[in-house]
Design a protein around this motif. Structure first.
Motif, mmCIF file in Angstrom:
data_model
loop_
_atom_site.group_PDB
_atom_site.id
_atom_site.type_symbol
_atom_site.label_atom_id
_atom_site.label_comp_id
_atom_site.label_asym_id
_atom_site.label_seq_id
_atom_site.Cartn_x
_atom_site.Cartn_y
_atom_site.Cartn_z
ATOM 1 N N GLN A 1 -4.068 7.539 -10.148
ATOM 2 C CA GLN A 1 -2.762 8.192 -10.048
ATOM 3 C C GLN A 1 -1.650 7.184 -9.813
ATOM 4 O OE1 GLN A 1 -3.217 11.146 -6.989
ATOM 5 N NE2 GLN A 1 -4.618 12.386 -8.198
ATOM 6 N N ALA A 2 -1.984 6.069 -9.136
ATOM 7 C CA ALA A 2 -0.983 5.036 -8.862
ATOM 8 C C ALA A 2 -0.693 4.177 -10.094
ATOM 9 C CB ALA A 2 -1.457 4.147 -7.714
ATOM 10 N N GLY A 3 -1.446 4.387 -11.169
ATOM 11 C CA GLY A 3 -1.157 3.680 -12.414
ATOM 12 C C GLY A 3 -2.240 2.748 -12.899
ATOM 13 N N ALA A 4 -3.333 2.613 -12.128
ATOM 14 C CA ALA A 4 -4.433 1.769 -12.598
ATOM 15 C C ALA A 4 -5.102 2.408 -13.811
ATOM 16 C CB ALA A 4 -5.459 1.571 -11.490
ATOM 17 N N ARG A 5 -5.548 1.583 -14.733
ATOM 18 C CA ARG A 5 -6.256 2.087 -15.920
ATOM 19 C C ARG A 5 -7.762 1.962 -15.784
ATOM 20 N NH1 ARG A 5 -2.590 0.588 -21.223
ATOM 21 N NH2 ARG A 5 -0.550 0.780 -20.225
ATOM 22 N N GLY A 6 -8.196 1.358 -14.690
ATOM 23 C CA GLY A 6 -9.624 1.225 -14.439
ATOM 24 C C GLY A 6 -9.893 1.069 -12.966
ATOM 25 N N TYR A 7 -11.116 1.396 -12.571
ATOM 26 C CA TYR A 7 -11.531 1.253 -11.176
ATOM 27 C C TYR A 7 -12.961 0.744 -11.167
ATOM 28 C CZ TYR A 7 -11.837 2.327 -6.178
ATOM 29 O OH TYR A 7 -11.959 2.235 -4.816
ATOM 30 N N ILE A 8 -13.182 -0.361 -10.470
ATOM 31 C CA ILE A 8 -14.512 -0.943 -10.365
ATOM 32 C C ILE A 8 -14.847 -1.101 -8.891
ATOM 33 C CG2 ILE A 8 -16.010 -2.857 -11.009
ATOM 34 C CD1 ILE A 8 -13.955 -3.615 -13.150
ATOM 35 N N ALA A 9 -15.970 -0.578 -8.475
ATOM 36 C CA ALA A 9 -16.446 -0.802 -7.106
ATOM 37 C C ALA A 9 -17.177 -2.141 -7.061
ATOM 38 C CB ALA A 9 -17.364 0.328 -6.660
ATOM 39 N N LYS A 10 -16.991 -2.878 -5.967
ATOM 40 C CA LYS A 10 -17.580 -4.211 -5.881
ATOM 41 C C LYS A 10 -19.103 -4.181 -5.777
ATOM 42 C CE LYS A 10 -13.437 -6.432 -4.087
ATOM 43 N NZ LYS A 10 -12.768 -7.127 -2.963
ATOM 44 N N ASN A 11 -19.671 -2.997 -5.522
ATOM 45 C CA ASN A 11 -21.134 -2.907 -5.506
ATOM 46 C C ASN A 11 -21.685 -2.398 -6.838
ATOM 47 O OD1 ASN A 11 -20.265 -0.296 -5.329
ATOM 48 N ND2 ASN A 11 -21.412 0.236 -3.482
ATOM 49 N N ASP A 12 -20.836 -2.303 -7.877
ATOM 50 C CA ASP A 12 -21.303 -1.939 -9.215
ATOM 51 C C ASP A 12 -22.088 -3.099 -9.832
ATOM 52 O OD1 ASP A 12 -20.278 0.624 -9.283
ATOM 53 O OD2 ASP A 12 -18.380 0.029 -10.200
ATOM 54 N N ASP A 13 -22.764 -2.816 -10.915
ATOM 55 C CA ASP A 13 -23.480 -3.838 -11.673
ATOM 56 C C ASP A 13 -22.469 -4.889 -12.149
ATOM 57 O OD1 ASP A 13 -24.894 -5.378 -13.508
ATOM 58 O OD2 ASP A 13 -25.790 -3.656 -14.529
ATOM 59 N N PRO A 14 -22.645 -6.168 -11.791
ATOM 60 C CA PRO A 14 -21.706 -7.203 -12.226
ATOM 61 C C PRO A 14 -21.551 -7.296 -13.747
ATOM 62 C CG PRO A 14 -23.167 -8.055 -10.528
ATOM 63 C CD PRO A 14 -23.710 -6.707 -10.923
ATOM 64 N N LEU A 15 -22.579 -6.883 -14.469
ATOM 65 C CA LEU A 15 -22.519 -6.948 -15.931
ATOM 66 C C LEU A 15 -21.502 -5.969 -16.513
ATOM 67 C CD1 LEU A 15 -26.306 -7.331 -16.825
ATOM 68 C CD2 LEU A 15 -24.551 -9.115 -16.679
ATOM 69 N N LEU A 16 -21.020 -5.037 -15.674
ATOM 70 C CA LEU A 16 -20.012 -4.087 -16.143
ATOM 71 C C LEU A 16 -18.600 -4.649 -16.059
ATOM 72 C CD1 LEU A 16 -21.313 -0.793 -14.458
ATOM 73 C CD2 LEU A 16 -21.606 -1.514 -16.847
ATOM 74 N N LEU B 1 1.492 -3.281 -4.697
ATOM 75 C CA LEU B 1 1.612 -4.268 -5.770
ATOM 76 C C LEU B 1 1.547 -3.596 -7.129
ATOM 77 C CD1 LEU B 1 1.793 -7.122 -6.840
ATOM 78 C CD2 LEU B 1 -0.672 -7.371 -6.472
ATOM 79 N N ALA B 2 0.650 -2.620 -7.285
ATOM 80 C CA ALA B 2 0.543 -1.900 -8.561
ATOM 81 C C ALA B 2 1.873 -1.239 -8.917
ATOM 82 C CB ALA B 2 -0.566 -0.854 -8.484
ATOM 83 N N GLN B 3 2.495 -0.586 -7.940
ATOM 84 C CA GLN B 3 3.775 0.075 -8.196
ATOM 85 C C GLN B 3 4.857 -0.928 -8.573
ATOM 86 O OE1 GLN B 3 4.394 2.342 -4.611
ATOM 87 N NE2 GLN B 3 2.883 3.880 -5.147
ATOM 88 N N ARG B 4 4.838 -2.080 -7.881
ATOM 89 C CA ARG B 4 5.839 -3.104 -8.170
ATOM 90 C C ARG B 4 5.648 -3.678 -9.568
ATOM 91 N NH1 ARG B 4 7.029 -8.329 -4.229
ATOM 92 N NH2 ARG B 4 8.905 -9.075 -5.309
ATOM 93 N N ILE B 5 4.401 -3.949 -9.926
ATOM 94 C CA ILE B 5 4.122 -4.484 -11.263
ATOM 95 C C ILE B 5 4.519 -3.478 -12.338
ATOM 96 C CG2 ILE B 5 2.236 -5.059 -12.857
ATOM 97 C CD1 ILE B 5 0.853 -6.485 -10.546
ATOM 98 N N LEU B 6 4.165 -2.216 -12.138
ATOM 99 C CA LEU B 6 4.453 -1.199 -13.151
ATOM 100 C C LEU B 6 5.952 -0.927 -13.270
ATOM 101 C CD1 LEU B 6 1.477 1.200 -12.448
ATOM 102 C CD2 LEU B 6 1.854 -0.123 -14.535
ATOM 103 N N LYS B 7 6.680 -1.109 -12.198
ATOM 104 C CA LYS B 7 8.136 -0.991 -12.285
ATOM 105 C C LYS B 7 8.701 -2.126 -13.117
ATOM 106 C CE LYS B 7 12.290 -0.436 -9.443
ATOM 107 N NZ LYS B 7 12.826 -0.350 -8.057
#
Length: 205
Positions: A93-108, A63-69
């Motif tokens: 590398q696939a084009g995301a500008r951010g990465y959030i793990a679902k176990n991160d602090d929700p306030l982030l 989906l990321a590749q399709r959106i970025l195209k």
């Protein structure tokens, strides 16, 4: 801020909406798979799109590749249970500008989206540190984004023909990729490769 959330887990979508509810002027849209996610992106033109990687059918990477195209300036944030630093690196590398793990602090969550909307990038400090120091140790570190995607599909139980259909390539191409993956991961058989895929992509959601 217009936010599109593409995730097939209603509880996750509800949680994201709750985290954004207090943001003045926030408009939130949601989709549960890649096809409806792409249609929603085209219809709503969000300021930022939050993508899960493991979606029904096409993956978040696809989906990321399709959106970025469609829109090379699209601002994408991957939101995943997988906190493997190499997996996060593949998302970037696939084009995301951010990465959030679902176990991160929700306030982030909200600060991350705001930063990406402002044209910056976002990685949690601990994940960035792991990416800096664990590249050599990760079983995914020497793999391309396509190889990681093939592993994901193998771990999900797809065979070579099914993977070829989903990725739009020939079965022979996937077979060649699997041969290369066996060498890279030290797998002697197709069963070994599937076990390696499941281990490498543990906690994929």
């Amino acid at each position: 801020m217009r936010v599109l959330i593409v995730d097939d887990h209603p509880v996750v979508v509800s949680g994201c909406k709750a985290l954004l509810a207090a943001e003045p002027g926030a408009e939130i849209f949601a989709a549960g798979d890649a096809e409806t996610g792409f249609a929603a992106f085209c219809a709503h033109q969000p300021d930022v799109c939050v993508l899960d990687i493991n979606l029904p059918g096409l993956s978040g990477f696809d989906l990321a590749q399709r959106i970025l195209k469609h829109d090379p300036e699209a601002k994408l944030v991957v939101f995943s249970m997988n906190d493997d630093p190499a997996f996060a690196a593949r998302a970037i590398q696939a084009g995301a500008r951010g990465y959030i793990a679902k176990n991160d602090d929700p306030l982030l969550f909200l600060p991350a989206l705001k930063r990406v909307c402002a044209g910056e990038t976002w990685l949690p400090a601990e994940l960035a540190r792991k990416m800096a120091f664990a590249r050599a140790q990760s079983p995914l570190s020497g793999l391309s984004a396509r190889e990681v995607e093939i592993l994901r599909l193998l771990a999900a139980g797809d065979d070579i023909g099914g993977i070829a259909d989903k990725l739009g390539v020939s079965a022979k191409t996937i077979a060649n990729n699997c041969t290369a993956l066996k060498a890279k991961l030290g797998a002697r058989s197709s069963m070994d490769l599937m076990r390696a895929a499941i281990e490498a992509l543990r906690s994929p959601h």
